[in-house]
Each structure stands twice: as C-alpha cells, then as structure tokens.
Enzyme design. Structure first.
Site, PDB file in Angstrom:
ATOM      1  N   GLU A  85      39.365  40.820  27.268  1.00 15.23           N
ATOM      2  CA  GLU A  85      39.133  41.250  28.651  1.00 15.23           C
ATOM      3  C   GLU A  85      39.014  40.069  29.613  1.00 15.23           C
ATOM      4  O   GLU A  85      38.123  39.237  29.466  1.00 15.23           O
ATOM      5  CB  GLU A  85      37.843  42.069  28.733  1.00 15.23           C
ATOM      6  CG  GLU A  85      37.522  42.540  30.137  1.00 15.23           C
ATOM      7  CD  GLU A  85      36.202  43.299  30.224  1.00 15.23           C
ATOM      8  OE1 GLU A  85      36.008  44.010  31.227  1.00 15.23           O
ATOM      9  OE2 GLU A  85      35.377  43.177  29.303  1.00 15.23           O
TER      10      GLU A  85
ATOM     11  N   GLU B  46      32.192  51.690  33.577  1.00  9.21           N
ATOM     12  CA  GLU B  46      31.339  50.519  33.335  1.00  9.21           C
ATOM     13  C   GLU B  46      30.829  50.016  34.690  1.00  9.21           C
ATOM     14  O   GLU B  46      31.297  49.014  35.210  1.00  9.21           O
ATOM     15  CB  GLU B  46      32.093  49.420  32.595  1.00  9.21           C
ATOM     16  CG  GLU B  46      31.131  48.330  32.092  1.00  9.21           C
ATOM     17  CD  GLU B  46      31.853  47.126  31.516  1.00  9.21           C
ATOM     18  OE1 GLU B  46      31.337  46.543  30.551  1.00  9.21           O
ATOM     19  OE2 GLU B  46      32.917  46.753  32.047  1.00  9.21           O
TER      20      GLU B  46
END
Length: 260
Positions: free
Chosen positions: A140, A237
């Site tokens: 990520e 998130e």
C-alpha cells in the site's frame, strides 16, 4: 449492483475487543471486516465472532516494529530482514488461523535501491511462507503527509513492484485517501491499475473522516468501480469525526444507492 463495504476495525469500534467490534460491524450492516494489528487478541474469540456473524475477514497488517522509535513497518528496511521475516510469519500464521484473506506487508521508512531489493526479497519470502494457504499479500502506498519517508508513495511504484515479482499472490492496496493526496486522477488510475488491485479503501480527504464530504465524491468513485466490474467489498478505513463510529454511519446508506 449495490456496493459492499468492509469495516476497518483498526479505526472503527476501537473501544472494544476485536471480537466485539466484529459483532458491532455486523449489527451496523457491513458486509465484511478487516483490521490492522490483531496479535494481542485471542484467536479463538476472533474466529468465533467471524463464524457467528458470517463476516469474512479481508485482511490484517504485518507489525510496524518499534513504533516508539518511529518505525512503521519493517519489510523494506535493509539490515532488518530477520525481524521482517518474523513479522511475516506471525501475520501469515494469525491470518491462516482466523481465515483472513490477505496480509498487508508494511514496507516502512526507507528509500533507494537497497530498500527496493529488501522489500522484493521479503515479499518473495512471504509468498513462499503462504504457499499452502490462499492468502494474498497487499502492498500500500501511503501519503507523504501522514507517513513522510514511507517507502511506497504512489500506485505506479507499487504496480512496478508487483510486475517485477510476477506473482498473482501480491496485489496493490488502492487506498483512495492516500492516492488522492499523492496525485489524484483516481478515475484513470483505478482503471489503469485494475489488474493489480487486491483491495480498495476509502476515507474523506483531507481529514480522513467518514467518506461523505471533502475533495472526493465517492459516488463517482464507486460508480467507476462498478463500471469496471470491481465487486469486492470496499474497505471503510476512516477515523470517525465525532469519535463514535455508530453516530457517523449515514454515509453507508448514501453510497449503497450507487448502482441501485
């Protein structure tokens, strides 16, 4: 096609044990869950909550290392290979025990060719460790404001790493919050990166709150995902603005209307 959402329990319902947070996510109508660092949570309790609710656990992270010392991942740090590999083994074992589908391999703060080679080597080690499982590994990019100096900062950099590895077990975590900050142009990037994407996450930009305001119109982002036939749950998130997860869930009803 109605969008599906995954509650990231690293930020949501953090006032309770992970097993109870899973139950809260189910009660709130989420379709899946994911977490950050569950290692202090009893495996049996987590597994029982997942079984009870029927929610899949999409993923968890490798440990950050010495957080007090400023670390945020180990797997791209030259000289820390043994610690990185221990963190990978720990993550694979925990993920396998609770049926988690993916492990986010955290690179950490590093730059240069040595960091690149270290990260590639540790990702290869991860794939070997999970050979007998169905676990996918995610990498990520993080933005330069929240994580200055983090090794991965753009989706193009991550895609190049995935291509070099040549393994279907390693995918891009496309976090819209981070990638909007690091260049935007999400519609084109989603389409270009689609074959490499293993998971998508959302949060408002720039405050990382509920995905209902700010720079990004997530109705458009979700419509784009539907247009390219991406059907996996989208990871929520974000950090609740009020501090209460339950008070800030109206966004989900709005975004579920996309494609209805």
């Amino acid at each position: 096609m109605t969008p599906k959402f995954s509650a990231n329990l690293g930020f949501l319902w953090t006032d309770r044990p992970l097993a109870d947070a899973i139950r809260a996510a189910h009660a709130a109508g989420f379709d899946a869950v994911e977490c950050h660092w569950p290692y202090g949570e009893p495996v049996q309790a987590v597994r029982a909550a997942l079984s009870e609710t029927g929610l899949p656990m999409l993923g968890l992270n490798t440990t950050r290392g010495d957080v007090a010392g400023g670390e945020n991942g180990l797997c791209g740090l030259p000289g820390r290979e043994m610690d990185a590999q221990r963190s990978i083994v720990e993550a694979v074992e925990y993920a396998d025990a609770i049926g988690a589908q993916a492990v986010h391999v955290m690179a950490g703060f590093a730059t240069g060719e040595a960091a690149q080679n270290t990260f590639l080597s540790n990702l290869r080690f991860a794939v070997e460790q999970a050979a007998d499982t169905e676990i996918t590994f995610l990498i990520e990019p993080l933005n330069r404001y929240d994580a200055p100096g983090y090794f991965l900062q753009t989706c193009e950099q991550a895609v190049a790493i995935v291509d070099e590895l040549g393994s279907q077990r390693v995918k891009l975590m496309f976090d819209c919050y981070h990638l909007q900050i690091m260049g935007g142009d999400l519609t084109r990037r989603l389409k270009a990166c689609l074959p490499h994407i293993g998971h998508v996450q959302i949060a408002a930009v720039p405050d990382r709150g509920e995905p209902d305001r700010g720079e990004l119109d997530y109705r458009h982002v979700l419509q784009t995902l539907q247009d390219v036939a991406y059907s996996r749950p989208i990871g929520a998130e974000y950090k609740p603005r009020s501090g209460s997860t339950d008070e800030g869930l109206a966004w989900m009803q709005t975004l579920r209307a996309v494609g209805a």
